[in-house]
Each structure stands twice: as C-alpha cells, then as structure tokens.
Design a protein around this motif. Structure first.
Motif, short mmCIF file in Angstrom:
data_model
loop_
_atom_site.label_atom_id
_atom_site.label_comp_id
_atom_site.label_asym_id
_atom_site.label_seq_id
_atom_site.Cartn_x
_atom_site.Cartn_y
_atom_site.Cartn_z
N LEU A 62 -1.43 10.48 -12.59
CA LEU A 62 -0.57 9.29 -12.60
C LEU A 62 -0.21 8.85 -11.19
N THR A 63 0.08 9.80 -10.31
CA THR A 63 0.43 9.47 -8.94
C THR A 63 -0.72 8.79 -8.21
N SER A 64 -1.94 9.17 -8.55
CA SER A 64 -3.10 8.57 -7.87
C SER A 64 -3.24 7.09 -8.16
N PHE A 65 -2.63 6.62 -9.25
CA PHE A 65 -2.73 5.19 -9.61
C PHE A 65 -1.46 4.42 -9.25
N LYS A 66 -0.48 5.07 -8.65
CA LYS A 66 0.78 4.41 -8.31
C LYS A 66 0.72 3.79 -6.92
N THR A 67 1.57 2.79 -6.72
CA THR A 67 1.74 2.23 -5.39
C THR A 67 2.69 3.13 -4.60
N ARG A 68 2.78 2.90 -3.32
CA ARG A 68 3.65 3.73 -2.48
C ARG A 68 5.10 3.63 -2.92
N THR A 69 5.52 2.44 -3.33
CA THR A 69 6.90 2.25 -3.78
C THR A 69 7.16 3.05 -5.04
N GLU A 70 6.22 3.04 -5.98
CA GLU A 70 6.40 3.77 -7.23
C GLU A 70 6.38 5.28 -7.01
N ILE A 71 5.61 5.73 -6.02
CA ILE A 71 5.55 7.17 -5.74
C ILE A 71 6.91 7.70 -5.29
N PHE A 72 7.62 6.90 -4.48
CA PHE A 72 8.90 7.35 -3.94
C PHE A 72 10.08 6.93 -4.80
N THR A 73 9.79 6.35 -5.95
CA THR A 73 10.88 6.02 -6.88
C THR A 73 11.33 7.29 -7.60
#
Length: 280
Positions: free
Chosen positions: A37-48
């Motif tokens: 899931l993290t591999s498909f997230k944007t940088r903003t979503e990763i740090f949410t």
C-alpha cells in the motif's frame, strides 16, 4: 453419547486450528500489505498518521526508483549474480558433498567441520583481503568478482547442507548400483542426483537468498557496474530525507524474483523420496 461428541470435538479442533493459522498468516502478511500500500501512496499520504488507503494507485514511486535512482540496472545485477552464484555453488558443491558423505578417510569429519566453519566467518573478516586481492586481479566491481566473493560463504553452506542429505541415503543404494555395474560417475549422475532433488532444491533456494540479501561485501567490492539491490536500496537514505515511497516500491519488486524462484523449485521440495528407493 461419547461417540456422538467425538465428531463435534473434531470439528471444534479443526475450527480452532484454522483460526490460529489465519491469525498467524494475518500477522505475517500485515507488514507485506503495508509495504504494498505504501508503494502506491504519495509522499503526503505516507506521512499522514494512521492507516489510510492510497487515494489513487500512483506509480510515481516505481518510476522514480527505476528512472531517478537506476534501480532496474541494480535489479538485473542481483538476478545475474545470485543466479550464477547458485549455479556454481551447486556444480561444485554436489560432487564435494557426495565425496564427503560416501567416503570415509582420516580427517573427513574434521574437513567437513572446517568447511562449514568458513560459513561462520563474518563478512568484515573477508572483505578487506578480498578487496586487496580483487584490486590486484582487476576484477573489482565486476560480475566475476562478486560471484567469487559470494562463493566464500555460499559454497561451504551448499557442501554442508548437501552432505547431510547424502548421508541420509541408505548404503544399500551404493551396493545395488555397483552390482548393476554403475561407475562412480554414473551412480552420482543417474541415481543420487534424482534422489537428491529435494535437497538440491532447498540448497538452491537458500543459496539464492543468501546471495540476494548480501549487503556488506557488495558495498565494499562494487562501485557502479556491479552494484546490487541491497546497496541500491541504501541509496534511498539521503542526507535530508529518506525516500520511503521508493523504498517500498523496490521492496515489492524485489519480492517478485524470490517468489518466482521458490515457485519454480517448490514442487521438488518433497522429503522422503529415498524411503522407497531400496524397496522392491
């Protein structure tokens, strides 16, 4: 009355066993699912904070890893080096393991123990001598150099593992083969290799994994040409940030060759093929 309770107890036992297996499987797969899931997230979503699904399936992390960091080249290097190391380890390890298992001579047990002791040497103890040797031979940062370096730990492991498997084979096989007129070469090639299929498959998987995950020797002995996946992933830790998205995407990609390798060899991993080898 007691008989009527027996099927119920069996059913309850099966259900409990299934629940335990599912819980263990869930515990094991949660980190893998998180990485995917993290591999498909944007940088903003990763740090949410918290567990969130990606807003959309973005492949930006994959493109960044392969084009900005050149991960595709490193992945190719790892596949070639790990595969050739596994092949050479088996080609050299099978005859050595066969000889150590079927022939008894003075010091044979010591020799077998000494071989596996080479596997216990830490990488840092061999890295500097290998570096000096490879520089003088001009094979630093080459496929040949990396394969030779990986053989220092993969070949002893292969010999030790295959020797134990050959020892488990009954001596009656040798006697029957000699009666039929087989030479040593024919006996190894036509009888022991087919019977040792499961052991060879297990050895190939472990050697491939050891070579695939090796980091320290690859870091010392490579520069740009023969850089492998573990060294390439270390490049994601930069001075001012860690590329978490690219790290997750490469971890997903790295899992694919391993799963394919295991899938190809898993049909051969069946213990007990020698149980009926001498039964007629």
């Amino acid at each position: 009355m007691e008989r009527s309770r027996t099927p119920v107890r069996k059913l309850v036992t099966k259900i409990l066993s299934l629940v335990v297996v599912l819980l263990i499987l869930l515990f094991v797969l949660i980190p893998v699912g998180w990485i995917v899931l993290t591999s498909f997230k944007t940088r903003t979503e990763i740090f949410t904070p918290g567990f969130i699904l990606p807003g959309k399936l973005s492949l930006d992390n994959y493109f960044s890893a392969f084009y900005d960091f050149g991960f595709g080249y490193k992945l190719t290097n790892s596949i070639v080096i790990a595969s050739l190391t596994t092949l050479v380890s088996l080609v050299l390890g099978i005859p050595a393991a066969y000889a150590l298992s079927r022939y008894r001579f003075r010091g044979s047990n010591f020799l077998a123990s000494w071989i596996i002791a080479q596997r216990m040497l830490p990488s840092i103890a061999t890295a500097i001598p290998l570096f000096i040797m490879f520089v003088s031979l001009q094979i630093i940062d080459t496929y040949l150099g990396m394969i030779l370096a990986y053989l220092t730990f993969s070949l002893p492991f292969s010999i030790w593992l295959l020797r134990g498997y050959f020892i488990d084979m009954p001596r009656e096989i040798d006697e029957a083969a000699f009666v039929d007129g087989c030479s040593e070469y024919q006996m190894l090639l036509r009888i022991f290799l087919p019977l040792a299929g499961p052991g060879i498959a297990v050895t190939a998987i472990f050697v491939f994994l050891l070579s695939w995950n090796e980091f320290f020797l690859a870091l010392i002995l490579t520069r740009t040409v023969a850089t492998t996946v573990p060294v390439g992933m270390a490049a994601f830790m930069q001075h001012y940030r860690i590329a978490w998205g690219e790290t997750a995407s490469t971890m997903v990609v790295v899992l694919i060759p391993l799963l394919l390798w295991i899938q190809v060899l898993q049909k051969h991993i069946v213990r007990g093929l020698t149980m009926g080898a001498v039964k007629g």
